[in-house]
Design an enzyme around this catalytic site. Structure first.
Site, PDB file in Angstrom:
ATOM      1  N   THR A   1       0.832  -1.205   0.000  1.00 31.66           N
ATOM      2  CA  THR A   1       0.000   0.000   0.000  1.00 31.66           C
ATOM      3  C   THR A   1       0.868   1.256   0.000  1.00 31.66           C
ATOM      4  O   THR A   1       2.002   1.214   0.452  1.00 31.66           O
ATOM      5  CB  THR A   1      -0.828  -0.038   1.305  1.00 31.66           C
TER       6      THR A   1
ATOM      7  N   ARG B   1     -13.844  -8.164  -0.363  1.00 32.98           N
ATOM      8  CA  ARG B   1     -13.160  -7.727   0.875  1.00 32.98           C
ATOM      9  C   ARG B   1     -12.622  -6.290   0.746  1.00 32.98           C
ATOM     10  O   ARG B   1     -12.048  -5.892  -0.258  1.00 32.98           O
ATOM     11  CB  ARG B   1     -12.006  -8.691   1.153  1.00 32.98           C
TER      12      ARG B   1
ATOM     13  N   GLY C   1     -10.259  -3.394   2.881  1.00 29.32           N
ATOM     14  CA  GLY C   1      -9.272  -3.306   3.958  1.00 29.32           C
ATOM     15  C   GLY C   1      -9.438  -2.073   4.824  1.00 29.32           C
ATOM     16  O   GLY C   1     -10.498  -1.434   4.843  1.00 29.32           O
ATOM     17  N   ASP C   2      -8.369  -1.737   5.518  1.00 30.23           N
ATOM     18  CA  ASP C   2      -8.404  -0.614   6.464  1.00 30.23           C
ATOM     19  C   ASP C   2      -8.198   0.742   5.799  1.00 30.23           C
ATOM     20  O   ASP C   2      -8.625   1.772   6.333  1.00 30.23           O
ATOM     21  CB  ASP C   2      -7.320  -0.805   7.529  1.00 30.23           C
TER      22      ASP C   2
ATOM     23  N   THR D   1      -0.223   0.721   6.834  1.00 23.71           N
ATOM     24  CA  THR D   1      -0.058  -0.340   5.843  1.00 23.71           C
ATOM     25  C   THR D   1       0.142  -1.656   6.581  1.00 23.71           C
ATOM     26  O   THR D   1       0.783  -1.687   7.625  1.00 23.71           O
ATOM     27  CB  THR D   1       1.152  -0.082   4.926  1.00 23.71           C
ATOM     28  N   GLY D   2      -0.431  -2.711   6.041  1.00 26.00           N
ATOM     29  CA  GLY D   2      -0.278  -4.003   6.708  1.00 26.00           C
ATOM     30  C   GLY D   2      -1.555  -4.801   6.602  1.00 26.00           C
ATOM     31  O   GLY D   2      -2.428  -4.507   5.773  1.00 26.00           O
TER      32      GLY D   2
ATOM     33  N   GLY E   1      -4.849  -5.495   6.974  1.00 27.88           N
ATOM     34  CA  GLY E   1      -5.917  -4.542   7.236  1.00 27.88           C
ATOM     35  C   GLY E   1      -6.909  -4.906   8.322  1.00 27.88           C
ATOM     36  O   GLY E   1      -7.348  -4.040   9.079  1.00 27.88           O
TER      37      GLY E   1
HETATM   38  N1  ASP Z   1      -3.633  -2.506   4.566  1.00 29.97           N
HETATM   39  C1  ASP Z   1      -3.913  -2.994   3.252  1.00 29.97           C
HETATM   40  C2  ASP Z   1      -5.170  -3.824   3.311  1.00 29.97           C
HETATM   41  O1  ASP Z   1      -5.324  -4.604   4.217  1.00 29.97           O
HETATM   42  C3  ASP Z   1      -2.830  -3.801   2.653  1.00 29.97           C
HETATM   43  C4  ASP Z   1      -1.477  -3.172   2.665  1.00 29.97           C
HETATM   44  O2  ASP Z   1      -1.181  -2.317   3.473  1.00 29.97           O
HETATM   45  O3  ASP Z   1      -0.663  -3.506   1.823  1.00 29.97           O
HETATM   46  O4  ASP Z   1      -5.957  -3.729   2.416  1.00 29.97           O
END
Ligand code: ASP
Length: 353
Positions: free
Chosen positions: A220, A248, A250-251, A271-272, A274
């Site tokens: 992200t 789905r 994400g966050d 980022t991570g 989510g």
């Molecule tokens: N946070 C993002 C999600 O879960 C993914 C990412 O940070 O790469 O959609």
């Protein structure tokens, strides 16, 4: 007569010596103060956290990432330097990263289980607390600009899928064919993820918690900025997680989870994995820890990320407070990241150490 002149000379020398030591002392104090003074940052970015290790990247690949991060920082810095708004800086910076196939946002986004690119993005203005977001869009070239349009040109905060696309078209944003987002690297990533999935390499607890495999590449992009009016802004844009299913989301487009900005405290982009960021309302949690518990941006960011880790999630975040102090913690092996100071000094990092 001679004695008087002599005494005067001695006093003169003493006074001069005294003045010189005061001057020296003042210079020393200034040097120490300058050394202790924290840098004031005006713009911070991330290009995703995940399994990013030195051994897995060629020198050319690493250079390409560093160059793109620097380019994005420079674009944002130029806006701030020319007295532009934090919001403009965030949008322009994120667009550079969205347009690059290197990151999981815009072109180069990861694929869903069904082989599509479904994009999420959000932006927030710390001055007015207004926010905009889009989720699950497949034809908007720059989801961050669509998020901003939702904030500024609609009475809503979050628009999804075809509705968001129709709105973006109506306000004149760039629409592309879904094939625009394709990259071979991400397509191959989906095939690997599907194979692992088929071999049932996903343990059920993990699947239930996150709906995916922990090692799926993140990537992200996000940006937080502070302009010379003292306004903060935050933006995040993503393709989500490889092999995501059933629409789905994400966050990133959830205000308070992956994205948040408030002039009273901090601007945050996460980022991570989510699902963990949504459950822990990470971006808002950092602002609350700062506002109600008086934690520094670093303490608050680390405290909140620890909650993600405790639950079994991983990732990172960037945070910038109203004084220009920043934090960029992560609990993965790497996070593409960079920052620029008020004086225009650019810093870019990729790995943990
Ligand atoms: N946070 C993002 C999600 O879960 C993914 C990412 O940070 O790469 O959609």
């Amino acid at each position: 007569m001679y004695i008087f002149t002599r005494l005067n000379r001695i006093n003169e020398v003493k006074v001069k010596l005294f003045l010189r030591s005061i001057l020296l002392f003042a210079v020393l104090i200034n040097v120490v103060q300058a050394q202790n003074k924290a840098e004031k940052y005006v713009l911070v970015i991330h290009g995703g956290a995940g399994t990013i290790e030195r051994g897995r990247m060629t020198a050319e690949q690493e250079q390409a990432y560093r160059d793109k991060l620097k380019e994005a920082l420079q674009v944002g810095y130029d806006v701030i330097k020319q007295h532009g708004s934090a919001l403009d800086a965030v949008e322009k910076t994120v667009r550079v990263l969205e347009d690059s196939p290197l990151f999981n946002a815009g072109k180069g986004a990861v694929f869903t289980h069904d082989g599509k690119n479904e994009l999420d993005a959000a932006v927030m203005d710390g001055k007015t607390l207004s926010a905009g977001a889009v989720a699950g869009v497949t034809t908007l070239r720059n989801p961050i600009s669509a998020a901003r349009a939702v904030m500024e040109k609609s009475e809503h905060v979050l628009l999804a899928r075809e509705g968001a696309e129709a709105f973006a078209k109506e306000v004149g944003l760039a629409i592309v064919d879904p094939s625009y987002f394709y990259t071979k690297e991400r397509w191959d990533g989906l095939q690997r993820a599907r194979q692992q999935d088929a071999k049932k390499q996903v343990n059920h607890a993990t699947e239930r918690l996150g709906g995916g495999i922990q090692d799926y590449k993140f990537g992200t992009v996000g940006c937080v900025a502070l302009d010379d009016q003292g306004n903060l802004a935050a933006g995040t844009s993503t393709g989500g997680m490889t092999n995501k299913k059933f629409g789905r989301i994400g966050d990133a487009p959830i205000i308070g989870a992956g994205t948040y900005a408030n002039n009273e405290s901090v601007a945050v982009s996460c980022t991570g994995w989510g699902e963990f960021y949504i459950r822990n309302v990470v971006a808002y949690d950092i602002a609350a820890l700062m506002e109600y518990k008086n934690l520094s941006v670093k303490e608050a960011a680390e405290t909140s990320l620890a909650k993600v880790a405790k639950g079994g999630g991983n990732g990172g975040l960037i945070a910038l407070d109203k004084e220009g102090n920043m934090a960029m913690p992560f609990n993965t092996s790497g996070m593409y990241r960079g920052a620029v100071t008020e004086e225009g000094v650019v810093e870019v990092e990729i790995y943990k150490d």
